[in-house]
Design a protein around this motif. Structure first.
Motif, mmCIF file in Angstrom:
data_model
loop_
_atom_site.group_PDB
_atom_site.id
_atom_site.type_symbol
_atom_site.label_atom_id
_atom_site.label_comp_id
_atom_site.label_asym_id
_atom_site.label_seq_id
_atom_site.Cartn_x
_atom_site.Cartn_y
_atom_site.Cartn_z
ATOM 1 N N TYR A 88 0.832 -1.198 0.000
ATOM 2 C CA TYR A 88 0.000 0.000 0.000
ATOM 3 C C TYR A 88 0.871 1.254 0.000
ATOM 4 N N THR A 89 0.552 2.168 -0.904
ATOM 5 C CA THR A 89 1.149 3.497 -0.855
ATOM 6 C C THR A 89 0.282 4.367 0.061
ATOM 7 N N GLU A 129 -1.244 6.972 -0.804
ATOM 8 C CA GLU A 129 -2.466 7.268 -1.566
ATOM 9 C C GLU A 129 -3.487 6.143 -1.422
ATOM 10 N N ASP A 130 -2.997 4.899 -1.504
ATOM 11 C CA ASP A 130 -3.889 3.746 -1.341
ATOM 12 C C ASP A 130 -4.504 3.729 0.054
ATOM 13 N N LYS A 161 -7.235 6.376 0.331
ATOM 14 C CA LYS A 161 -8.426 5.931 -0.400
ATOM 15 C C LYS A 161 -9.153 4.821 0.364
ATOM 16 N N GLY A 162 -8.384 3.865 0.906
ATOM 17 C CA GLY A 162 -8.984 2.736 1.614
ATOM 18 C C GLY A 162 -9.652 3.152 2.909
ATOM 19 N N SER A 205 -12.985 4.571 2.370
ATOM 20 C CA SER A 205 -13.923 3.716 1.648
ATOM 21 C C SER A 205 -15.101 3.332 2.547
ATOM 22 N N ALA A 247 -6.467 -0.880 4.716
ATOM 23 C CA ALA A 247 -5.773 0.406 4.684
ATOM 24 C C ALA A 247 -5.279 0.794 6.084
#
Length: 521
Positions: free
Chosen positions: A68-69, A71-72, A75-76, A79, A88
């Motif tokens: 996971y970055t 950014e990921d 986003k996660g 969610s 995340a």
């Protein structure tokens, strides 16, 4: 009886001298603060398993871990899918658990803390609660401002609610997080992150975070977690968190909080685990700093015999805080000091003055100086327990920071002693080592040594042993050392040296073997 002309700021630290109790030890405690940093053994990263009977979130997660970055993660976390939220949050926790340079700032600036706090409240998803609490724990282990970000996001109340979680791992993680938050109350405060356990040097926040936790009724909940079958790692975390809730004296924890914790701390003092004993002793040391009323609350729990017993421990993490606590207690009233003596502290103190660690020697000498600052019957007990020989040995051979405490012990002893006790001091061998310390770089110590020497000269004169003192001084070059101090830039030092030379080394009508040494100002 004549008195030593001790510097005013040092006199404020002596008990029974009519000084302001609140200022009695301020400077000395600040100078010794690093003793508070006695390390706990590093705790290994614990494997945590939450029962899957209540939810099947983890079963939906692929066994293959994705990379996971940031950014990921953002986003996660945002969610609506609980699986993505969990993944995340777990990824964020792993980043924050890095041993070196965890990205605390990046996680905070990404605005993730409010979401993590929100996840703490999701009772149907204990795995998500656990990961969120873990991530917040590690953020709270950062700087003061990073801890403040966790507090300002409203984390304290839901973390306290998690103390009632039916899931042990979630509950323990909440305890750890609260411990880190409560611990941000003094400079050089110890805090934990999971990987690894660390110490952090922080700017003081005052007791704000500690009092926030206390006011939300955390202490009864923490205490209620303790049971006979509690895992040892969990009990360590609870003890450590309670210890952090005892920290800081500007102001001290409220009386209600102290009275809630003291019975439990008294019980924990009987435990066999080194870490639990260490943190319990540190907690009691914080609670015995300052006013006699605070010392009374602790002493009234009957803990002194056990504290003295722990002063014999071979483990520094136990010996250091137990010695500090007993040392704090003997700064109190005459009765409180006598209770420590009755519990056997002087029997142990002789061993500690000879301890191979200079930090222990220093702390033991400081404790002895406070006993010596008491009434004559306390000074007599120092003599009875044969503590003058190890004191002289410290004056001769110890590190300078230890020698300074030994000098103050002699000063306190001489100030309050009877004539017979002064005779014991004079014949103990303190003069030579004191004269050797006249070349020390610390002018306060030099000044008080000169005061002690002047005092001993008066005693020698009374005992008709002045010639013996002259010979002792000549053997170690003491006369020359005092002469050289007559021109010292420090007024008190030069004046004291001049007075000694003029009063005790001037020309004698009867042709004294020690004629005028010559140097005069």
């Amino acid at each position: 009886m004549p008195t030593l002309e001790a510097p005013e700021e040092r006199l404020k630290k002596f008990k029974y001298r009519g000084k302001d109790v609140s200022a009695r030890r301020q400077e000395r405690i600040a100078a010794n603060l690093q003793l508070r940093k006695a390390k706990k053994d590093e705790q290994a990263l614990k494997r945590r398993n939450i029962s899957q009977s209540s939810n099947d979130l983890v079963s939906q997660v692929s066994a293959k871990e994705a990379s996971y970055t940031l950014e990921d993660i953002i986003k996660g976390v945002n969610s609506s899918d609980p699986v993505l939220c969990f993944l995340a949050t777990q990824a964020a926790r792993k980043l924050l658990s890095q041993e070196r340079n965890p990205p605390l700032k990046s996680i905070i600036e990404a605005g993730l803390i409010p979401k993590l706090v929100e996840f703490l409240k999701m009772e149907p998803l204990p795995n998500l609660q656990f990961e969120a609490a873990w991530a917040l724990t590690n953020i709270a282990s950062g700087t003061s401002e990073q801890t403040r970000a966790v507090v300002m996001a409203g984390a304290i109340e839901p973390l306290i609610e998690l103390l009632s979680s039916p899931h042990l791992s979630v509950c323990e993680q909440a305890v750890w997080a609260l411990g880190n938050i409560a611990g941000k109350t003094l400079p050089d405060m110890k805090v934990h992150i999971f990987n690894p356990s660390t110490w952090e040097a922080e700017t003081s926040d005052g007791p704000e975070f500690r009092d926030n936790i206390i006011s939300n009724n955390a202490i009864p909940r923490l205490i209620n977690l303790i049971s006979t079958n509690i895992p040892i790692t969990f009990l360590r975390n609870i003890t450590w968190t309670l210890s952090n809730l005892c920290r800081n004296k500007n102001p001290y924890p409220c009386e209600q909080a102290v009275m809630q914790m003291l019975p439990t701390l008294s019980q924990l003092l009987q435990h066999h685990d080194n870490e639990i004993l260490s943190d319990t002793c540190w907690a009691l040391s914080y609670l015995t700093e300052g006013h006699n009323e605070r010392i009374h609350r602790v002493v009234a729990m009957g803990v002194l015999p056990r504290l003295v017993e722990l002063m014999t421990s071979s483990e520094l993490i136990i010996l250091t805080p137990s010695l500090r606590t007993v040392g704090n207690i003997v700064t109190g009233t005459e009765q409180q000091t006598q209770m420590a003596i009755d519990a056997g502290m002087l029997k142990v103190l002789g061993q500690l003055l000879r301890h191979p660690k200079s930090s222990i020697q220093k702390e033991a000498a400081w404790a002895m100086s406070n006993v010596a600052a008491g009434p004559k019957h306390h000074i007599q007990q120092l003599i009875m327990y044969n503590l003058l020989p190890p004191l002289v040995a410290l004056l001769k051979n110890a590190e300078f920071r230890v020698q300074k405490e030994a000098v103050w012990t002699v000063a306190n002893f001489a100030t309050g002693a009877s004539q017979s006790q002064l005779t014991m001091l004079f014949h103990s061998g303190v003069l030579g080592p004191l004269l050797n310390l006249l070349t020390a770089p610390d002018m306060k110590i030099v000044a008080i040594i000169l005061d002690i020497i002047s005092f001993l000269f008066q005693e020698a004169d009374r005992l008709h042993e002045k010639e013996k003192m002259y010979l002792l001084m000549e053997e170690v070059g003491g006369i020359e050392k005092i002469e050289s101090l007559q021109l010292h830039q420090n007024c008190h030092v030069s004046r004291s040296a001049l007075n000694i030379i003029e009063k005790h080394f001037g020309e004698e009508e009867d042709g004294d073997i020690f004629p005028n040494p010559g140097l005069r100002v």
